[in-house]
Design a protein around this motif. Structure first.
Motif, short mmCIF file in Angstrom:
data_model
loop_
_atom_site.label_atom_id
_atom_site.label_comp_id
_atom_site.label_asym_id
_atom_site.label_seq_id
_atom_site.Cartn_x
_atom_site.Cartn_y
_atom_site.Cartn_z
N THR A 18 0.84 -1.20 0.00
CA THR A 18 0.00 0.00 0.00
C THR A 18 0.88 1.25 0.00
N PRO A 19 0.33 2.40 -0.40
CA PRO A 19 1.13 3.63 -0.49
C PRO A 19 1.74 4.02 0.85
N ALA A 120 12.05 -4.13 -3.31
CA ALA A 120 10.97 -4.70 -2.50
C ALA A 120 11.60 -5.44 -1.33
N ASN A 121 12.10 -4.65 -0.38
CA ASN A 121 12.83 -5.15 0.79
C ASN A 121 14.15 -5.82 0.40
N SER A 271 4.24 -8.09 -19.66
CA SER A 271 4.40 -8.04 -18.20
C SER A 271 3.81 -6.74 -17.68
N ASP A 272 3.48 -6.72 -16.39
CA ASP A 272 2.99 -5.50 -15.79
C ASP A 272 4.12 -4.48 -15.67
N ASP A 273 3.77 -3.23 -15.48
CA ASP A 273 4.80 -2.23 -15.29
C ASP A 273 5.49 -2.44 -13.94
N ASN A 280 2.47 -5.86 -6.19
CA ASN A 280 1.96 -7.24 -6.09
C ASN A 280 2.92 -8.13 -5.33
N LYS A 281 4.21 -7.96 -5.58
CA LYS A 281 5.22 -8.77 -4.89
C LYS A 281 5.17 -8.52 -3.39
#
Length: 285
Positions: A18-19, A120-121, A271-273, A280-281
């Motif tokens: 989430t933002p 992403a971490n 693929s998604d941007d 999503n990940k």
């Protein structure tokens, strides 16, 4: 030295995807303090409507085309990686994704670059870079073996190649196969994609085995994707009596018995941007 125009966007997220407005502000303050190029002339802002986003301040760039780049502003993969690693390591912010577009088309028809990177971490160690042609929305890939450049139609929102999507009517499963190419229009007289693009005589095709299908709009004109529309004008193939599913049967992608369960449902990016992928990940980890 003029290095083109730059478009920058970094989104910050919480561990659930989430933002994260707080860390966006923290990263912004960190960059304002650490980098003179970031703070000078108010080039960057936090978006008013999406407060987890740092972007170029278009009201202050003086040019509608974007931020005028110079040697102080990071616009290549190595410098952008160093900048994002500082946000990760020094500011301690670990969940974000960035997209950085360099537009050199004033100097060269083909020189446009997009760099994407996600943390992403995990540290943003390996940014990816892609060259593309903004005028015809075609990706350009150098091929030493073919001694040519290959053009693919791109989705305007993700800069990913379009692929044909097939859906199983029984299970709802989807699969994407094959890539949509940008080529000269048949009988155009153009020998290269570059010439065809310059003369507005390019179009899109899909090849399956020995069969080639051209993409057409509702008025039976060739689909000519541009930077805004992509393949949105596609209505049918030039050979209306051919079922794409049956071509995949010929190519042994489907067995004939199971082909009745599948249908062609259109074109989608491969693929998604980077922003969607990162969110999503985080949400699914």
């Amino acid at each position: 030295m003029f290095a083109g125009y730059g478009y920058y966007r970094i989104e910050f997220y919480k561990n659930d995807g989430t933002p994260d407005n707080e860390n966006a502000k923290k990263a912004f303050d960190f960059c304002m303090k650490k980098y003179e190029w970031f703070a000078k002339d108010e080039k960057f802002v936090i978006d008013e409507s999406e407060e987890n986003v740092i972007r170029v301040n278009y009201e202050k760039t003086m040019w509608a085309d974007g931020l005028i780049l110079n040697n102080d502003i990071p616009y290549n993969k190595e410098d952008i990686k160093e900048w994002l690693m500082a946000i990760y390591n020094e500011a301690g912010i670990t969940c974000f994704a960035g997209q950085f577009i360099r537009d050199d088309s004033d100097e060269s028809f083909e020189d446009n670059w997009i760099i994407t990177c996600a943390a992403a971490n995990k540290p943003p160690m390996y940014p990816s870079i892609m060259q593309y042609n903004k005028n015809v929305l075609g990706r350009i890939l150098s091929s030493a073996e073919l001694r040519s450049k290959l053009y693919y139609a791109l989705d305007p929102s993700s800069y990913s190649e379009y692929r044909l999507r097939f859906r199983n009517k029984q299970t709802g499963a989807v699969n994407n196969w094959f890539t949509v190419d940008i080529v000269p229009q048949p009988d155009s007289g153009c020998e290269s994609v570059f010439d065809a693009c310059c003369n507005e005589k390019y179009c899109c095709k899909w090849s399956s085995g020995k069969e080639t299908l051209y993409l057409m709009d509702a008025n039976d004109n060739y689909v000519m994707p541009d930077f805004e529309k992509g393949l949105s004008e596609f209505d049918h193939f030039d050979k209306k009596d051919i079922d794409p599913v049956q071509l995949l049967v010929k190519d042994r992608v489907f067995k004939k018995a199971e082909s009745k369960d599948w249908e062609f449902v259109g074109f989608f990016s491969s693929s998604d941007d980077v922003f969607t992928t990162t969110k999503n990940k985080l949400a699914n980890q």
